[in-house]
Design a protein around this motif. Structure first.
Motif, short mmCIF file in Angstrom:
data_model
loop_
_atom_site.label_atom_id
_atom_site.label_comp_id
_atom_site.label_asym_id
_atom_site.label_seq_id
_atom_site.Cartn_x
_atom_site.Cartn_y
_atom_site.Cartn_z
N GLY A 118 77.73 25.83 48.72
CA GLY A 118 78.75 26.82 49.01
C GLY A 118 78.70 28.09 48.19
N PHE A 119 78.17 28.02 46.98
CA PHE A 119 78.19 29.18 46.08
C PHE A 119 76.87 29.30 45.34
N ARG A 120 75.77 29.19 46.07
CA ARG A 120 74.47 29.04 45.42
C ARG A 120 74.13 30.23 44.53
N ARG A 121 74.27 31.43 45.04
CA ARG A 121 73.83 32.59 44.26
C ARG A 121 74.63 32.73 42.97
N LYS A 122 75.93 32.58 43.07
CA LYS A 122 76.76 32.70 41.88
C LYS A 122 76.43 31.58 40.89
N THR A 123 76.25 30.37 41.41
CA THR A 123 75.93 29.24 40.55
C THR A 123 74.58 29.43 39.86
N MET A 124 73.56 29.84 40.62
CA MET A 124 72.24 30.03 40.04
C MET A 124 72.24 31.15 39.00
N ARG A 125 72.99 32.22 39.29
CA ARG A 125 73.05 33.34 38.35
C ARG A 125 73.68 32.92 37.02
N LYS A 126 74.78 32.19 37.10
CA LYS A 126 75.46 31.75 35.88
C LYS A 126 74.61 30.73 35.12
N ALA A 127 73.95 29.83 35.83
CA ALA A 127 73.10 28.84 35.18
C ALA A 127 71.93 29.52 34.48
N ARG A 128 71.36 30.53 35.11
CA ARG A 128 70.25 31.27 34.50
C ARG A 128 70.70 31.96 33.23
N GLN A 129 71.88 32.55 33.26
CA GLN A 129 72.40 33.24 32.08
C GLN A 129 72.62 32.28 30.92
N ARG A 130 73.00 31.05 31.24
CA ARG A 130 73.29 30.09 30.18
C ARG A 130 72.06 29.29 29.75
N GLY A 168 68.62 29.95 30.84
CA GLY A 168 67.33 30.63 30.86
C GLY A 168 66.72 30.60 32.25
N PRO A 169 65.50 31.17 32.39
CA PRO A 169 64.88 31.31 33.71
C PRO A 169 64.20 30.05 34.24
N VAL A 170 64.31 28.93 33.51
CA VAL A 170 63.80 27.64 34.00
C VAL A 170 64.84 26.58 33.67
N PHE A 171 65.37 25.93 34.70
CA PHE A 171 66.34 24.86 34.45
C PHE A 171 66.32 23.90 35.62
N SER A 172 66.91 22.73 35.45
CA SER A 172 66.87 21.72 36.50
C SER A 172 68.27 21.41 37.00
N ASP A 200 70.31 18.69 40.18
CA ASP A 200 70.14 17.48 40.98
C ASP A 200 71.10 17.56 42.15
N VAL A 201 70.55 17.81 43.33
CA VAL A 201 71.39 18.04 44.50
C VAL A 201 70.89 17.22 45.68
N PRO A 202 71.78 16.89 46.62
CA PRO A 202 71.32 16.21 47.84
C PRO A 202 70.32 17.08 48.58
N PHE A 203 69.57 16.48 49.45
CA PHE A 203 68.55 17.14 50.26
C PHE A 203 67.27 17.35 49.47
N PHE A 204 67.33 18.14 48.37
CA PHE A 204 66.13 18.39 47.57
C PHE A 204 65.98 17.41 46.42
N GLY A 205 67.04 16.75 45.99
CA GLY A 205 66.96 15.84 44.87
C GLY A 205 66.81 16.58 43.55
N ARG A 206 66.05 15.99 42.65
CA ARG A 206 65.85 16.63 41.34
C ARG A 206 64.97 17.87 41.52
N THR A 207 65.48 18.98 41.05
CA THR A 207 64.90 20.29 41.37
C THR A 207 64.85 21.17 40.14
N VAL A 208 63.74 21.89 39.99
CA VAL A 208 63.60 22.87 38.90
C VAL A 208 63.66 24.27 39.51
N ILE A 209 64.54 25.09 38.97
CA ILE A 209 64.71 26.47 39.42
C ILE A 209 63.94 27.39 38.48
N ILE A 210 63.13 28.29 39.02
CA ILE A 210 62.29 29.18 38.21
C ILE A 210 62.51 30.63 38.63
N SER A 211 62.70 31.51 37.63
CA SER A 211 62.85 32.93 37.93
C SER A 211 62.17 33.82 36.89
#
Length: 446
Positions: free
Chosen positions: A37-49, A51-55, A57-68
């Motif tokens: 529901g709020f992916r962009r806002k969530t990813m932006r805040k997580a990146r700020q806290r 860093g540009p690599v974090f993991s 755990d969500v349905p559909f994709f499961g354990r996931t690493v986000i890279i920017s």
């Protein structure tokens, strides 16, 4: 002219190999709700806290690493297909097992080789007249002096363009496709990132409705294949269906009829909504930027295109339509900088975060086409079409379509500018669109 976009040369040092990326510490159900529901806002805040690599755990994709981080994005997009394969699950659930989205390794390379000719060089030049014709046909009845949404007209233009380039001439079958594809795209976009239910569904459920559509689509396409194969001028035709029917793999074999249908559905589904969304954003931005609009009109009247191309590049950065590109870890592990990503994990490149990074694009909140005047976008930081071996095969086609549509509209209409608040971003399941539909007021140029 603003400072050109550059990618910082510094990146993380590989000091502690084998480290796992930091985790987003939220209950899984909250991560799921935030991601959906709020992916962009969530990813932006997580990146700020974190860093540009974090993991996560969500349905559909499961354990996931986000890279920017651009340097690490390079590692992902240049990785061997023995290490990383296409994200699982993917859009082949919607387009079918014969879609390029379903293929990996050698099969994927061979299919892209078959699909490439219609989307390069002279083939694209041949489509420019079709794009202009469809833009003129759609805009003939636009209201003058009255605010209207541009998103739906752009969807009709891009759908008609891709139908004509895929199948050639109009006919009853294309009229039927015009009726069934828009509601399918709307439904499919919303269902594409939702898990399959663990039980059988009825034909009245969303999944059942998708199956009904698919039956109709295959019936129409198989009829068009029959007509094409019976056409004595098939060898002279330049539409994509004819090219696919004439194409051969290196071993001399051809695509099956079902694979052709899956691939054509992929081109129709993925080949018009995203471009239409970008065009809707184009009008939303131009309404609020009179200086950019005036420069574009001046250039159109002089027969130029360089600033229009820079505007398209900036538009795709500032209003990112597809916000991530994914891979799946096939190898026992995959190393990205100092981080170790285990087998079975998903890797998502956060395109939106890259496009909003002030170290790469100074003042990213500004809509500033001048940043791309005489300056190419950085390869691993400007990614509206994804990257690597899975970069969108229709990227050049989409840019040509945007260029011709904008040129044609600016030649014939005057767009009224004002200080209206920016339209909010609306998530349609896959693409991000202007929430109010890219509303503008236009007048015909005398």
């Amino acid at each position: 002219m603003t400072e050109a976009a550059t990618v910082p040369t510094e990146s993380f040092e590989t000091s502690e190999p084998g480290k796992r990326p930091p985790e987003l510490r939220l209950p899984r159900y909250l991560q799921a709700a935030a991601f959906i529901g709020f992916r962009r806002k969530t990813m932006r805040k997580a990146r700020q806290r974190l860093g540009p690599v974090f993991s996560i755990d969500v349905p559909f994709f499961g354990r996931t690493v986000i890279i920017s981080d651009p340097a690490l994005v390079r590692t992902v997009f240049t990785a061997s297909t023995e290490d990383l394969i296409n994200v699982q699950p993917n859009l082949s659930r919607v387009f079918g097992p014969g879609s390029v989205f379903a293929l990996d390794g050698k099969e994927h390379r061979n299919r892209r080789k078959l699909l490439a000719p219609p989307f390069h060089g002279q083939s694209i030049k041949n489509y420019e007249k079709v794009i202009e014709e469809e833009t003129m046909r759609e805009s003939a009845n636009w209201p003058e002096g009255k605010e209207f949404r541009t998103l739906e007209p752009m969807n009709r233009i891009t759908l008609n363009v891709i139908l004509r380039t895929v199948f050639g001439a109009d006919g009853a079958e294309l009229d039927e496709l015009r009726e069934i594809i828009p509601p399918w795209v709307k439904l499919g976009s919303r269902m594409a990132t939702l898990p399959l239910p663990p039980f059988n569904t009825t034909r009245y459920s969303p999944w059942g409705r998708l199956e009904i559509f698919r039956e109709k689509f295959d019936r129409i396409v198989f009829t068009l294949i029959d007509k094409a194969e019976a056409d004595p001028k098939l060898d002279e035709r330049q539409d994509i269906l004819a090219l696919l029917l004439r194409s051969r793999y290196d071993d001399g074999t051809t695509m099956s009829r079902q694979d052709v249908s899956d691939e054509l559905l992929t081109l129709l589904g993925a080949g018009h909504e995203t471009t239409a969304s970008s065009l809707g954003w184009a009008f939303e931005r131009l309404r609020r930027h009179p200086d950019v609009l005036a420069k574009l009109v001046e250039e159109v009247d002089a027969g130029g295109s360089d600033f229009r191309q820079a505007t398209i590049l900036e538009l795709q950065r500032a209003r990112t339509v597809i916000d991530f590109s994914g891979r799946h870890v096939k190898a026992p592990k995959f190393d990205v900088g100092e981080w170790e990503i285990p087998h079975g994990y998903t890797v998502l490149v956060s395109i939106a975060d890259l496009h909003e990074n002030p170290e790469i694009f100074p003042h990213p909140e500004r809509f500033d086409p001048y940043r791309f005047v005489e300056s190419k976008p950085p390869t691993f930081a400007w990614l509206p079409f994804g990257g690597g071996t899975r970069r969108c095969i229709g990227a050049a086609f989409a840019n040509t379509e945007m260029d011709v549509v904008l040129r044609t509209v600016l030649e014939r209409f005057r767009i009224q500018t004002d200080d209206a608040p920016d339209e909010k971003v609306h998530h349609r399941g896959v693409a991000y669109t202007p929430k109010a539909g890219g509303r503008v007021v236009m007048y015909r140029r005398k």
